[in-house]
Design a protein around this motif. Structure first.
Motif, PDB file in Angstrom:
ATOM      1  N   THR A   2       0.848  -1.195   0.000  1.00 32.19           N
ATOM      2  CA  THR A   2       0.000   0.000   0.000  1.00 32.19           C
ATOM      3  C   THR A   2       0.877   1.235   0.000  1.00 32.19           C
ATOM      4  O   THR A   2       1.976   1.208   0.526  1.00 32.19           O
ATOM      5  N   ASP A   3       0.375   2.333  -0.604  1.00 30.67           N
ATOM      6  CA  ASP A   3       1.249   3.497  -0.623  1.00 30.67           C
ATOM      7  C   ASP A   3       1.125   4.325   0.641  1.00 30.67           C
ATOM      8  O   ASP A   3       0.081   4.427   1.246  1.00 30.67           O
ATOM      9  N   LYS A   4       2.238   4.892   1.016  1.00 30.20           N
ATOM     10  CA  LYS A   4       2.400   5.743   2.206  1.00 30.20           C
ATOM     11  C   LYS A   4       1.710   5.195   3.441  1.00 30.20           C
ATOM     12  O   LYS A   4       0.684   5.736   3.881  1.00 30.20           O
ATOM     13  N   PRO A   5       2.229   4.126   3.978  1.00 32.48           N
ATOM     14  CA  PRO A   5       1.635   3.608   5.212  1.00 32.48           C
ATOM     15  C   PRO A   5       1.901   4.541   6.386  1.00 32.48           C
ATOM     16  O   PRO A   5       2.887   5.274   6.398  1.00 32.48           O
ATOM     17  N   TYR A   6       1.004   4.498   7.345  1.00 31.91           N
ATOM     18  CA  TYR A   6       1.178   5.298   8.552  1.00 31.91           C
ATOM     19  C   TYR A   6       1.936   4.483   9.594  1.00 31.91           C
ATOM     20  O   TYR A   6       2.789   4.983  10.308  1.00 31.91           O
ATOM     21  N   ILE A   7       1.628   3.192   9.632  1.00 31.30           N
ATOM     22  CA  ILE A   7       2.310   2.300  10.585  1.00 31.30           C
ATOM     23  C   ILE A   7       3.031   1.182   9.830  1.00 31.30           C
ATOM     24  O   ILE A   7       2.478   0.603   8.901  1.00 31.30           O
ATOM     25  N   THR A   8       4.270   0.928  10.209  1.00 35.82           N
ATOM     26  CA  THR A   8       4.984  -0.232   9.674  1.00 35.82           C
ATOM     27  C   THR A   8       5.218  -1.216  10.815  1.00 35.82           C
ATOM     28  O   THR A   8       5.720  -0.828  11.868  1.00 35.82           O
ATOM     29  N   ILE A   9       4.833  -2.465  10.609  1.00 31.20           N
ATOM     30  CA  ILE A   9       5.127  -3.506  11.594  1.00 31.20           C
ATOM     31  C   ILE A   9       6.328  -4.301  11.080  1.00 31.20           C
ATOM     32  O   ILE A   9       6.358  -4.718   9.925  1.00 31.20           O
ATOM     33  N   VAL A  10       7.336  -4.468  11.930  1.00 30.29           N
ATOM     34  CA  VAL A  10       8.552  -5.160  11.524  1.00 30.29           C
ATOM     35  C   VAL A  10       8.687  -6.452  12.337  1.00 30.29           C
ATOM     36  O   VAL A  10       8.656  -6.424  13.567  1.00 30.29           O
ATOM     37  N   ILE A  11       8.798  -7.577  11.639  1.00 33.24           N
ATOM     38  CA  ILE A  11       8.860  -8.865  12.342  1.00 33.24           C
ATOM     39  C   ILE A  11      10.012  -9.733  11.824  1.00 33.24           C
ATOM     40  O   ILE A  11      10.021 -10.122  10.668  1.00 33.24           O
ATOM     41  N   PRO A  12      11.025 -10.002  12.667  1.00 35.20           N
ATOM     42  CA  PRO A  12      12.091 -10.926  12.258  1.00 35.20           C
ATOM     43  C   PRO A  12      11.608 -12.366  12.426  1.00 35.20           C
ATOM     44  O   PRO A  12      10.935 -12.679  13.402  1.00 35.20           O
ATOM     45  N   TYR A  28      -3.454  -9.052  11.879  1.00 32.54           N
ATOM     46  CA  TYR A  28      -4.151  -8.357  10.792  1.00 32.54           C
ATOM     47  C   TYR A  28      -5.412  -7.630  11.263  1.00 32.54           C
ATOM     48  O   TYR A  28      -5.576  -6.443  10.976  1.00 32.54           O
ATOM     49  N   PRO A  29      -6.307  -8.318  12.032  1.00 33.12           N
ATOM     50  CA  PRO A  29      -7.505  -7.619  12.509  1.00 33.12           C
ATOM     51  C   PRO A  29      -7.167  -6.416  13.388  1.00 33.12           C
ATOM     52  O   PRO A  29      -7.826  -5.379  13.306  1.00 33.12           O
ATOM     53  N   VAL A  30      -6.123  -6.559  14.216  1.00 28.02           N
ATOM     54  CA  VAL A  30      -5.722  -5.436  15.078  1.00 28.02           C
ATOM     55  C   VAL A  30      -5.366  -4.229  14.217  1.00 28.02           C
ATOM     56  O   VAL A  30      -5.788  -3.104  14.487  1.00 28.02           O
ATOM     57  N   MET A  31      -4.594  -4.477  13.155  1.00 27.23           N
ATOM     58  CA  MET A  31      -4.154  -3.386  12.293  1.00 27.23           C
ATOM     59  C   MET A  31      -5.329  -2.773  11.533  1.00 27.23           C
ATOM     60  O   MET A  31      -5.402  -1.566  11.350  1.00 27.23           O
ATOM     61  N   GLU A  32      -6.254  -3.635  11.102  1.00 27.93           N
ATOM     62  CA  GLU A  32      -7.430  -3.121  10.375  1.00 27.93           C
ATOM     63  C   GLU A  32      -8.271  -2.236  11.272  1.00 27.93           C
ATOM     64  O   GLU A  32      -8.832  -1.242  10.833  1.00 27.93           O
ATOM     65  N   LYS A  33      -8.329  -2.611  12.557  1.00 22.06           N
ATOM     66  CA  LYS A  33      -9.157  -1.875  13.505  1.00 22.06           C
ATOM     67  C   LYS A  33      -8.599  -0.464  13.747  1.00 22.06           C
ATOM     68  O   LYS A  33      -9.359   0.460  14.018  1.00 22.06           O
ATOM     69  N   ILE A  34      -7.286  -0.296  13.648  1.00 22.89           N
ATOM     70  CA  ILE A  34      -6.690   1.033  13.842  1.00 22.89           C
ATOM     71  C   ILE A  34      -7.125   1.969  12.710  1.00 22.89           C
ATOM     72  O   ILE A  34      -7.156   3.183  12.877  1.00 22.89           O
ATOM     73  N   ALA A  35      -7.484   1.379  11.575  1.00 27.16           N
ATOM     74  CA  ALA A  35      -8.054   2.135  10.451  1.00 27.16           C
ATOM     75  C   ALA A  35      -7.130   3.218   9.911  1.00 27.16           C
ATOM     76  O   ALA A  35      -7.549   4.336   9.627  1.00 27.16           O
ATOM     77  N   LYS A  36      -5.867   2.914   9.819  1.00 25.07           N
ATOM     78  CA  LYS A  36      -4.890   3.798   9.160  1.00 25.07           C
ATOM     79  C   LYS A  36      -4.121   2.901   8.200  1.00 25.07           C
ATOM     80  O   LYS A  36      -3.995   1.701   8.445  1.00 25.07           O
ATOM     81  N   PRO A  37      -3.590   3.462   7.098  1.00 31.64           N
ATOM     82  CA  PRO A  37      -2.802   2.617   6.192  1.00 31.64           C
ATOM     83  C   PRO A  37      -1.591   2.012   6.907  1.00 31.64           C
ATOM     84  O   PRO A  37      -0.943   2.686   7.710  1.00 31.64           O
ATOM     85  N   PHE A  38      -1.334   0.741   6.663  1.00 32.28           N
ATOM     86  CA  PHE A  38      -0.210   0.082   7.345  1.00 32.28           C
ATOM     87  C   PHE A  38       0.492  -0.883   6.401  1.00 32.28           C
ATOM     88  O   PHE A  38      -0.017  -1.231   5.346  1.00 32.28           O
ATOM     89  N   PRO A 107      -2.218  -1.140  19.693  1.00 31.94           N
ATOM     90  CA  PRO A 107      -2.907   0.162  19.803  1.00 31.94           C
ATOM     91  C   PRO A 107      -2.433   0.987  20.993  1.00 31.94           C
ATOM     92  O   PRO A 107      -2.365   2.217  20.917  1.00 31.94           O
ATOM     93  N   LYS A 108      -2.063   0.315  22.084  1.00 36.11           N
ATOM     94  CA  LYS A 108      -1.544   1.001  23.264  1.00 36.11           C
ATOM     95  C   LYS A 108      -0.283   1.791  22.917  1.00 36.11           C
ATOM     96  O   LYS A 108      -0.111   2.932  23.334  1.00 36.11           O
ATOM     97  N   LEU A 109       0.611   1.159  22.155  1.00 32.79           N
ATOM     98  CA  LEU A 109       1.856   1.807  21.758  1.00 32.79           C
ATOM     99  C   LEU A 109       1.579   2.968  20.805  1.00 32.79           C
ATOM    100  O   LEU A 109       2.174   4.036  20.927  1.00 32.79           O
TER     101      LEU A 109
END
Ligand code: UDP
Ligand code: MG
Length: 312
Positions: A2-12, A28-38, A107-109
């Motif tokens: 997706t273009d210009k995400p607001y949040i990036t999740i990084v997982i090793p 995935y559902p957690v990220m969708e619930k925040i409702a910002k591009p990620f 979401p807390k973070l």
């Protein structure tokens, strides 16, 4: 992606085939619930199980997912750094793949970040690890705090959020060995910490054996302070001073009660004095070598074989 995400999740990811599906299904559902591009960036750190296949499948199915494929096992921190370089979110959050950091805490973070903090660390409320692992961590946290002078309660917990500015600064660092929470702390001007849940590893086993833990802690120490070298030099000075005092004592004794066993101990005193000076000297040399070493390390830190799901 997706273009210009607001949040990036990084997982090793290193041999986590048993965890990846359940991780993604919760994340995935957690990220969708925040409702910002990620975006979600996985780095496959040379897994030898089906992890990479699972990740590729996710990258094919979801436009938000990107996968970096390493050419071998370069370690958790390198995996995170590679993903940082590919990340474009305003907020970047790191997470372990083993579900020990619950994705539901994200979401807390994010909320803390939106209050203006540039780094949000986390403290594991009830740590669910083996006694050995907990003791080792407590020791690391203590030593690190002392050596680096940084105030951080729990270095080991990887559920952390960083803002774009901190990430950009981390990306400018070229050191070969590093420890990301500590590195980020050096760039943070307004960090804070939140308490998070911690759960047991459900699938697979911890990737950190005693040996790897010790190595990681050496990275942490030498990467962020020269205190070990200074301690070495300091020890040399103390030894030298003590044996000097001992030599003086023997000299006085010689005049009062006469020489001890044929002067052997006098010899020892003198010897120890020089040994002390020698150790001190090695300490100083070490200090310089350490600094040169820090400058010289210019090898590539990791090798990316391919990426999946990123379109440039
Ligand atoms: N990891 C990695 N490369 C490694 C070791 C670990 O990418 O060489 C990843 C691993 O897949 C997991 C995270 O780093 O997502 C933390 O590893 P682990 O859970 O084994 O560490 P612990 O929880 O015991 O500190
Ligand atoms: Mg773990």
């Amino acid at each position: 992606m997706t273009d210009k995400p607001y949040i990036t999740i990084v997982i090793p990811v290193y041999n986590e085939e048993g965890n990846l599906h359940s991780l993604f299904d919760r994340l995935y559902p957690v990220m969708e619930k925040i409702a910002k591009p990620f975006e979600i960036i996985f780095t496959d750190d040379g897994s030898r199980d089906r992890s990479l296949a699972i990740l590729k499948e996710l990258a094919g199915k979801y436009p938000e997912v990107g996968v970096i494929e390493f050419n071998g096992n370069f370690g958790q921190h390198m995996a995170i750094l590679a993903a940082f370089e590919k990340s474009s979110g305003e907020i970047v959050i790191t997470l372990d793949a083993d579900l020990q950091n619950p994705p539901e805490e994200i979401p807390k973070l994010v909320a803390k970040m939106e209050q203006g903090h540039d780094v949000v660390g986390s403290i594991r409320m009830k740590r669910r690890d083996t006694l050995f692992r907990r003791t080792a961590s407590r020791l690391v946290n203590m030593v690190t705090r002392k050596m680096t002078g940084m105030q951080m309660s729990d270095y080991g917990c990887m559920l952390r959020a960083y803002n774009r500015n901190v990430i950009d600064n981390i990306n400018r660092c070229r050191e070969m060995t590093t420890f990301i929470p500590a590195l980020a702390q050096t760039f943070a001007y307004n960090p804070c910490e939140v308490e998070v849940e911690h759960s047991e590893r459900t699938e697979g086993e911890s990737k950190y054996s005693l040996y790897r833990l010790v190595r990681l802690n050496f990275d942490l120490m030498t990467g962020f302070s020269v205190v070990p070298l200074q301690m070495f030099a300091f020890f040399g000075i103390i030894t030298a001073l003590f044996s000097l005092a001992f030599a003086v004592f023997l000299l006085i004794r010689r005049f009062i009660v006469g020489a001890e066993v044929e002067g052997v101990f006098t010899l020892f005193a003198i010897l120890f004095f020089f040994i002390g000076i020698t150790i001190f000297g090695i300490g100083i040399v070490g200090e310089y070598v350490g600094r040169v070493y820090q400058e010289v390390r210019k090898r590539p830190r990791y090798v990316i074989r391919r990426t999946h799901g990123f379109h440039e």
